[in-house]
Write an enzyme that holds these catalytic residues in place. Structure first.
Site, PDB file in Angstrom:
ATOM      1  N   GLY A 245       0.834  -1.189   0.000  1.00 17.49           N
ATOM      2  CA  GLY A 245       0.000   0.000   0.000  1.00 17.49           C
ATOM      3  C   GLY A 245       0.869   1.239   0.000  1.00 17.49           C
ATOM      4  O   GLY A 245       1.895   1.296   0.684  1.00 17.49           O
TER       5      GLY A 245
ATOM      6  N   GLY B  61      -0.674   4.568   0.066  1.00 19.73           N
ATOM      7  CA  GLY B  61      -1.451   5.737   0.460  1.00 19.73           C
ATOM      8  C   GLY B  61      -0.774   6.448   1.613  1.00 19.73           C
ATOM      9  O   GLY B  61       0.430   6.305   1.835  1.00 19.73           O
ATOM     10  N   LEU B  62      -1.535   7.212   2.381  1.00 22.32           N
ATOM     11  CA  LEU B  62      -0.917   7.981   3.453  1.00 22.32           C
ATOM     12  C   LEU B  62      -0.231   7.095   4.485  1.00 22.32           C
ATOM     13  O   LEU B  62       0.884   7.399   4.921  1.00 22.32           O
ATOM     14  CB  LEU B  62      -1.968   8.867   4.126  1.00 22.32           C
ATOM     15  CG  LEU B  62      -2.297  10.147   3.368  1.00 22.32           C
ATOM     16  CD1 LEU B  62      -3.431  10.888   4.041  1.00 22.32           C
ATOM     17  CD2 LEU B  62      -1.082  11.046   3.268  1.00 22.32           C
ATOM     18  N   ALA B  63      -0.865   6.004   4.873  1.00 23.89           N
ATOM     19  CA  ALA B  63      -0.246   5.127   5.871  1.00 23.89           C
ATOM     20  C   ALA B  63       0.973   4.419   5.275  1.00 23.89           C
ATOM     21  O   ALA B  63       2.077   4.481   5.828  1.00 23.89           O
ATOM     22  CB  ALA B  63      -1.263   4.115   6.393  1.00 23.89           C
ATOM     23  N   GLY B  64       0.789   3.727   4.146  1.00 28.07           N
ATOM     24  CA  GLY B  64       1.881   2.977   3.547  1.00 28.07           C
ATOM     25  C   GLY B  64       2.985   3.866   3.011  1.00 28.07           C
ATOM     26  O   GLY B  64       4.177   3.576   3.197  1.00 28.07           O
TER      27      GLY B  64
ATOM     28  N   HIS C 222     -21.466   7.047   5.965  1.00 28.46           N
ATOM     29  CA  HIS C 222     -21.234   8.492   5.984  1.00 28.46           C
ATOM     30  C   HIS C 222     -22.536   9.203   5.608  1.00 28.46           C
ATOM     31  O   HIS C 222     -23.180   8.835   4.633  1.00 28.46           O
ATOM     32  CB  HIS C 222     -20.129   8.842   4.983  1.00 28.46           C
ATOM     33  CG  HIS C 222     -19.559  10.210   5.169  1.00 28.46           C
ATOM     34  ND1 HIS C 222     -20.292  11.351   4.929  1.00 28.46           N
ATOM     35  CD2 HIS C 222     -18.322  10.623   5.551  1.00 28.46           C
ATOM     36  CE1 HIS C 222     -19.528  12.413   5.176  1.00 28.46           C
ATOM     37  NE2 HIS C 222     -18.327  11.999   5.551  1.00 28.46           N
TER      38      HIS C 222
ATOM     39  N   ARG D 171     -21.197  10.729  12.700  1.00 27.51           N
ATOM     40  CA  ARG D 171     -21.663  10.170  11.427  1.00 27.51           C
ATOM     41  C   ARG D 171     -22.708   9.083  11.604  1.00 27.51           C
ATOM     42  O   ARG D 171     -23.677   9.019  10.855  1.00 27.51           O
ATOM     43  CB  ARG D 171     -20.462   9.627  10.650  1.00 27.51           C
ATOM     44  CG  ARG D 171     -19.551  10.721  10.169  1.00 27.51           C
ATOM     45  CD  ARG D 171     -18.306  10.171   9.507  1.00 27.51           C
ATOM     46  NE  ARG D 171     -17.513  11.262   8.952  1.00 27.51           N
ATOM     47  CZ  ARG D 171     -16.364  11.097   8.339  1.00 27.51           C
ATOM     48  NH1 ARG D 171     -15.852   9.874   8.205  1.00 27.51           N
ATOM     49  NH2 ARG D 171     -15.696  12.124   7.859  1.00 27.51           N
TER      50      ARG D 171
ATOM     51  N   HIS E 228     -18.715   4.156   3.770  1.00 28.50           N
ATOM     52  CA  HIS E 228     -17.555   5.026   3.613  1.00 28.50           C
ATOM     53  C   HIS E 228     -16.268   4.415   4.166  1.00 28.50           C
ATOM     54  O   HIS E 228     -15.307   4.210   3.440  1.00 28.50           O
ATOM     55  CB  HIS E 228     -17.838   6.356   4.305  1.00 28.50           C
ATOM     56  CG  HIS E 228     -16.713   7.334   4.254  1.00 28.50           C
ATOM     57  ND1 HIS E 228     -16.112   7.723   3.074  1.00 28.50           N
ATOM     58  CD2 HIS E 228     -16.065   8.002   5.239  1.00 28.50           C
ATOM     59  CE1 HIS E 228     -15.146   8.592   3.326  1.00 28.50           C
ATOM     60  NE2 HIS E 228     -15.088   8.770   4.639  1.00 28.50           N
TER      61      HIS E 228
ATOM     62  N   GLU F 108      -6.143   2.148   7.941  1.00 27.03           N
ATOM     63  CA  GLU F 108      -7.491   1.572   7.925  1.00 27.03           C
ATOM     64  C   GLU F 108      -7.476   0.053   7.879  1.00 27.03           C
ATOM     65  O   GLU F 108      -8.478  -0.590   8.194  1.00 27.03           O
ATOM     66  CB  GLU F 108      -8.275   2.116   6.721  1.00 27.03           C
ATOM     67  CG  GLU F 108      -9.765   1.827   6.764  1.00 27.03           C
ATOM     68  CD  GLU F 108     -10.515   2.395   5.580  1.00 27.03           C
ATOM     69  OE1 GLU F 108     -11.752   2.179   5.502  1.00 27.03           O
ATOM     70  OE2 GLU F 108      -9.897   3.061   4.717  1.00 27.03           O
TER      71      GLU F 108
END
Length: 640
Positions: free
Chosen positions: A42, A44-47, A268, A333, A404, A428
């Site tokens: 991954g 994205g922001l984490a990976g 959401h 939410r 979401h 996530e």
């Protein structure tokens, strides 16, 4: 059979636990770091942040993503902002208040120590991202601007208009590119991870398939980090990117990793409503819009067909303001979503099919001026107009809840390592921080806290004992894993049925939305558990996958992901049935207060439910991690 879990949380007060762990990064001699290899799945922001930081520390990193570039990761879709308790507004915010709001927002179903660490480190993220050049919104004075989000009565959300996720990802991508250029990080785009390799009980590699050529590869490492995102696309229609899937985490589950709280899926409240039977994707309108937009429906059913301009103020029901006066339109939410469903079920929903409510900016435009609203949310209004053809500056937006985010994920201990040694799970993809409901602007916070700060400090604790233990990709375990992947792909290709994988996925999604969506009950869950195996059996009898394995074949990759969803959906419903209470987004109709709110059972269910794979066709084994609340004492959640 039920087992118990130990999250390995260090002793001491909350504000000391993390500092007790921070010396882990010194356990591996800097001269030896180049000898250790880490796989990050991954980007994205984490990976991406994890790969960039580990590369900066001197480790050798292989980073895998199925997109053409890390810039295409689904993190770009996070619009509204990122939380941190810097208290620039001087409105009483603090690390403790952010911690408590997050625990309460998750309906007291998250681990106290992890959430406090999240709140404690969040301020560092803002400093890190400002140093990277992320263009956060600023006040006229030059100070960083803040706005409010659901579940909080203070302004703690930092933002870059409605593009916060994209701007944070670009900052992360710059850091990642720097490490790629220096040679510490190797990028593998267009590559899907199809299996986890376990050697002597430890995670030591992966089997991948190149999505352009179809070529299979084996990659060995000293540790594996999963940052592959959530599983919301199991519902077919969701706000997630079409490619988002459960495959990486589900294959890890089938190799022995525990899957925790899979039924905790977030709906959401601020999404553009479904417009047709064959729609394949839903579009999110940021929760930040609820700062200046007011949610309402007509008071009378017969008025729902009228244009909103013809419904006078006295005939409008601002139902969130009426039901939750303390938080109003910024109620969390899960609560806001159920409230929208409730008024639509009463027959007062607006738009086609009566599945919509109004999000109205008329008051804010009158008070602040259209240019202020355009400055805050302009790109979101443009997206809405492009999709619906309507100008939200002149008439209210129509919104309705949609799937979401997923709070469930692979179980991890305080070090973010799963029960499989050497397998770390961040962002996530793990379950650790949000309990039964995630508050807005907390996903970006968790992804960057895990990637930039937590994992680089805890991973060395495991790596210190792994020098010289990396197996060869030619070992029997790697060959067996590749053979298993090839056999599964060949089986998909040989079915040669009459239905597309998407048709099965759509049918599964409708079933889950109806039986395990915004509300669940025992009868519906048992019905789903009867129908899902039938649908799965039909899939393996009648799915049609054209093309072949050794080629660019999107039908094959889609079919593989749908096959995993068809198995995972059953685990979701088993977990939802076992959790005999209502908590946050998990709303069991049998368990609600007199005014329709979620009713928890703290005596029996104040626990993490983690499931262990027992073999195909066998029920999973349940493990429970008891949740202890020493600081944030258990209380009935109220936003009134």
């Amino acid at each position: 059979m039920i087992g118990t879990l130990d999250p390995k949380i260090p002793p001491g007060p909350l504000d000391q636990k993390w500092r007790n762990h921070q010396d882990h990064s010194r356990l591996v001699n800097p001269n030896n770091r180049r000898k250790l290899e880490i796989i990050v799945v991954g980007s994205g922001l984490a990976g991406g942040s994890a790969a960039a930081t580990l590369g900066e520390l001197g480790y050798r990193v292989k980073c895998f993503c199925f997109q053409d570039s890390p810039r295409r990761a689904h993190s770009i879709a996070a619009q509204g902002g990122i939380n941190a308790a810097k208290n620039y507004q001087n409105d009483g915010d603090s690390v403790y208040r952010l911690f408590y709001d997050t625990i309460k927002g998750g309906d007291f179903r998250s681990r106290e120590a992890n959430v406090y660490r999240l709140a404690e480190i969040a301020n560092n993220i803002i400093d890190q991202c400002v140093a990277q050049g992320v263009p956060f919104a600023r006040e006229y004075s030059g100070y960083l601007a803040n706005r409010s989000f659901g579940g909080a009565q203070v302004s703690r959300t930092f933002y870059a208009r409605g593009q916060t996720g994209q701007q944070l990802l670009l900052g992360c991508y710059q850091a990642l590119c720097r490490q790629v250029a220096s040679g510490t990080v190797g990028m593998f785009p267009y590559t899907e991870v199809l299996d986890l390799v376990i050697v002597n009980g430890q995670a030591k590699g992966i089997v991948t398939r190149n999505l352009r050529s179809g070529k299979m590869e084996r990659h060995a490492a000293d540790a594996v980090v999963l940052a592959s995102g959530g599983y919301g696309n199991v519902f077919y229609l969701s706000t997630n990117a079409r490619g988002s899937n459960v495959t990486a985490t589900y294959r890890a589950y089938k190799r022995g990793a525990l899957f925790a709280n899979p039924s905790f899926t977030q709906i959401h409240p601020t999404c553009i409503p479904v417009s047709g039977d064959y729609q394949s994707k839903l579009t999110l309108m940021s929760e930040s819009l609820r700062n200046d937009g007011r949610v309402w429906v007509p008071k009378r059913k017969e008025d729902r067909f009228k244009p909103p301009s013809e419904i006078p103020e006295g005939e409008r029901d601002y139902y969130l303001e009426r039901k939750y006066p303390s938080y109003g339109n910024l109620a969390p939410r899960d609560i806001s979503s159920r409230a929208a469903k409730e008024v639509c079920d009463e027959g007062r929903g607006v738009g086609p099919g009566g599945r919509g409510v109004y999000l109205d900016f008329a008051d804010s435009i009158k008070r602040l001026g259209v240019e202020t609203i355009r400055e805050r949310y302009g790109n979101l209004f443009e997206v809405y107009k492009k999709i619906t053809g309507e100008d939200a500056y002149k008439m209210p937006m129509r919104i309705y809840p949609a799937v979401h985010y997923t709070m469930g994920g692979l179980w991890v201990d305080y070090d973010l390592m799963s029960n499989v040694p050497g397998l770390f799970v961040i962002g996530e993809a793990n379950f650790s921080d949000h309990g039964a409901n995630r508050l807005g602007a907390s996903a970006l916070m968790q992804g960057l806290v895990d990637g930039y700060f937590v994992l680089p400090n805890t991973l060395p604790n495991y790596l210190a004992g792994q020098m010289g233990k990396r197996p060869s990709p030619e070992s029997a375990e790697f060959k067996q894993a590749e053979q298993s992947v090839r056999a599964r792909l060949e089986k998909l290709l040989k079915v040669n049925g009459t239905r597309s994988a998407d048709s099965f996925h759509r049918e599964l999604g409708l079933l889950l939305w109806d039986k395990c969506g915004m509300s669940r009950n025992e009868q519906g869950l048992r019905e789903a558990l009867r129908k899902i195996p039938e649908l799965r059996a039909e899939f393996w009898r009648d799915v049609r996958v054209p093309g072949d394995e050794e080629d660019y074949n999107q039908s094959l990759e889609r079919a593989g992901r749908v096959a995993d969803f068809l198995e995972f959906a059953e685990l979701m419903c088993i977990d939802a049935l076992e959790r005999d209470e209502s908590a946050g987004a998990h709303f069991r109709e049998e368990h609600q207060t007199s005014d329709g709110e979620a009713l928890r059972d703290d005596e029996s269910n104040a626990a993490v439910f983690a499931w262990e794979f027992q073999g195909d066709g066998q029920p999973p084994k349940l493990y429970r991690e008891q949740l202890h609340f020493e600081t944030a004492h258990l209380a009935q959640r109220s936003y009134k």
